[in-house]
Design an enzyme around this catalytic site. Structure first.
Site, PDB file in Angstrom:
ATOM      1  N   ASP A   1      60.078  26.257  27.086  1.00 48.25           N
ATOM      2  CA  ASP A   1      59.649  27.654  27.196  1.00 48.25           C
ATOM      3  C   ASP A   1      58.162  27.717  27.517  1.00 48.25           C
ATOM      4  O   ASP A   1      57.324  27.463  26.663  1.00 48.25           O
ATOM      5  CB  ASP A   1      59.943  28.394  25.886  1.00 48.25           C
ATOM      6  CG  ASP A   1      59.499  29.854  25.911  1.00 48.25           C
ATOM      7  OD1 ASP A   1      59.190  30.373  27.013  1.00 48.25           O
ATOM      8  OD2 ASP A   1      59.481  30.485  24.829  1.00 48.25           O
TER       9      ASP A   1
ATOM     10  N   SER B   1      56.932  17.368  20.877  1.00 50.65           N
ATOM     11  CA  SER B   1      57.217  18.569  20.096  1.00 50.65           C
ATOM     12  C   SER B   1      58.327  19.378  20.743  1.00 50.65           C
ATOM     13  O   SER B   1      58.428  19.459  21.973  1.00 50.65           O
ATOM     14  CB  SER B   1      55.960  19.431  19.991  1.00 50.65           C
ATOM     15  OG  SER B   1      56.238  20.660  19.350  1.00 50.65           O
TER      16      SER B   1
ATOM     17  N   LYS C   1      52.229  17.881  27.270  1.00 50.18           N
ATOM     18  CA  LYS C   1      53.102  16.924  26.591  1.00 50.18           C
ATOM     19  C   LYS C   1      54.330  16.624  27.455  1.00 50.18           C
ATOM     20  O   LYS C   1      54.749  15.469  27.601  1.00 50.18           O
ATOM     21  CB  LYS C   1      53.538  17.463  25.227  1.00 50.18           C
ATOM     22  CG  LYS C   1      52.472  17.391  24.140  1.00 50.18           C
ATOM     23  CD  LYS C   1      53.013  17.937  22.837  1.00 50.18           C
ATOM     24  CE  LYS C   1      51.979  17.852  21.719  1.00 50.18           C
ATOM     25  NZ  LYS C   1      51.674  16.456  21.326  1.00 50.18           N
TER      26      LYS C   1
END
Length: 297
Positions: free
Chosen positions: A182, A177, A199
């Site tokens: 951030d 994703s 992830k």
């Protein structure tokens, strides 16, 4: 931005729920594979690469699995799901297997003989009951015990990468994703799961594995028809800052499969989104798309 969570709704299960002889049958001898022995000239199916799609019961995983099945002259499709219900949802074929990615030994058999792996598994949060939008309330989400991103997106994906490496796969495509650069991204706050952190950790593990890889960090996934938009690639979440942050699930699925075909897609990591339908020219030249990318991570 909706998350590129394509897939694996995991429920806590004990290790004993997955005895090898029952949860994952060995390949049906009728299943064609390029590694099968043959007598005389190889058939088209015998020359095809065997591609395993994990998270094949999810909304994007189903599309990838179906697209592979439609290209039987190029690929032998194999799917991994977590439940019998998910298997039946995508047709209940003998080439769909059941296992739990959180437990390495439960998935090892399905990796035997594969040439490539497409990872579409992800932890999926659930909405807490009692949400009343009429009162202006915002929904709250949680992850079930044992099914946090750490278990699914890190340990589960690491188990898959290790299993693939052990059998000598030629290529791994991993769908993640956008937003992972951030730490304060709101997606990390969902259920206190830090999903983008885990992830990203799995992505780094793949990049360090030595296996040829393509890491696709998809934008917000949309249930729309594919093949109608100009696709955009970027790095370091630069697309997040633009108005183009979304992509249709079938377009993500197509990029996954196209990545298997081009050297230009190997050892690359990129963000993926699209222009709105009707704006730009629908992407057809995937080799050129991958050639735009130079970032390894």
């Amino acid at each position: 931005m909706a998350m590129a969570m394509a897939t694996l709704v995991v429920a806590p299960l004990s290790l004993t729920s997955y005895p090898h002889s029952h949860s994952l049958r060995l390949l049906n001898p009728r299943t064609p594979s390029r590694r099968s022995s043959t007598h005389g000239p190889l058939s088209v199916s015998a020359m095809a690469d065997t591609v395993l799609v994990t998270g094949a019961g999810g909304r994007t995983g189903q599309i990838v699995y179906k697209k592979l099945k439609e290209r039987a002259e190029q690929y032998v499709a194999r799917g991994l799901v977590r439940t019998e219900e998910s298997k039946e949802k995508i047709g209940g074929s003998d080439d769909v297997f059941i296992g739990d990615i959180r437990y390495a030994e439960s998935i090892v058999p399905v990796f035997q003989g594969i040439d490539a792996l497409i990872i579409l598994t992800s932890a999926v949060p659930k909405m807490k009951p009692g949400f009343d939008p009429s009162k202006g309330e915002r929904p709250e989400f949680y992850f079930e015990e044992g099914s946090f991103p750490e278990q699914v997106d890190w340990i589960g994906q690491k188990n898959q990468i290790d299993a693939a490496k052990a059998v000598g796969v030629k290529h791994i495509v991993l769908v993640g994703s956008m937003g992972g650069t951030d730490i304060n991204n709101p997606l990390n706050n969902i259920g206190n799961g830090k999903i983008l952190v885990w992830k990203r950790k799995a992505e780094q593990y793949l990049a360090d594995s030595g296996i040829p890889y393509t890491i696709i960090r998809a934008g917000g996934l949309q249930d729309k028809e594919g093949g109608l938009r100009e696709l955009l690639v970027g790095v370091n979440d630069e697309l997040v800052k633009t108005g183009n942050r979304t992509i249709a699930r079938p377009d993500v699925a197509e990029v996954c499969i196209q990545a298997l075909q081009f050297e230009e897609a190997k050892f690359k990591a990129f963000d993926l989104a699209s222009k709105p339908e009707g704006s730009g020219t629908p992407t057809k030249d995937f080799k050129a798309l991958f050639a735009q990318i130079t970032a390894r991570f």
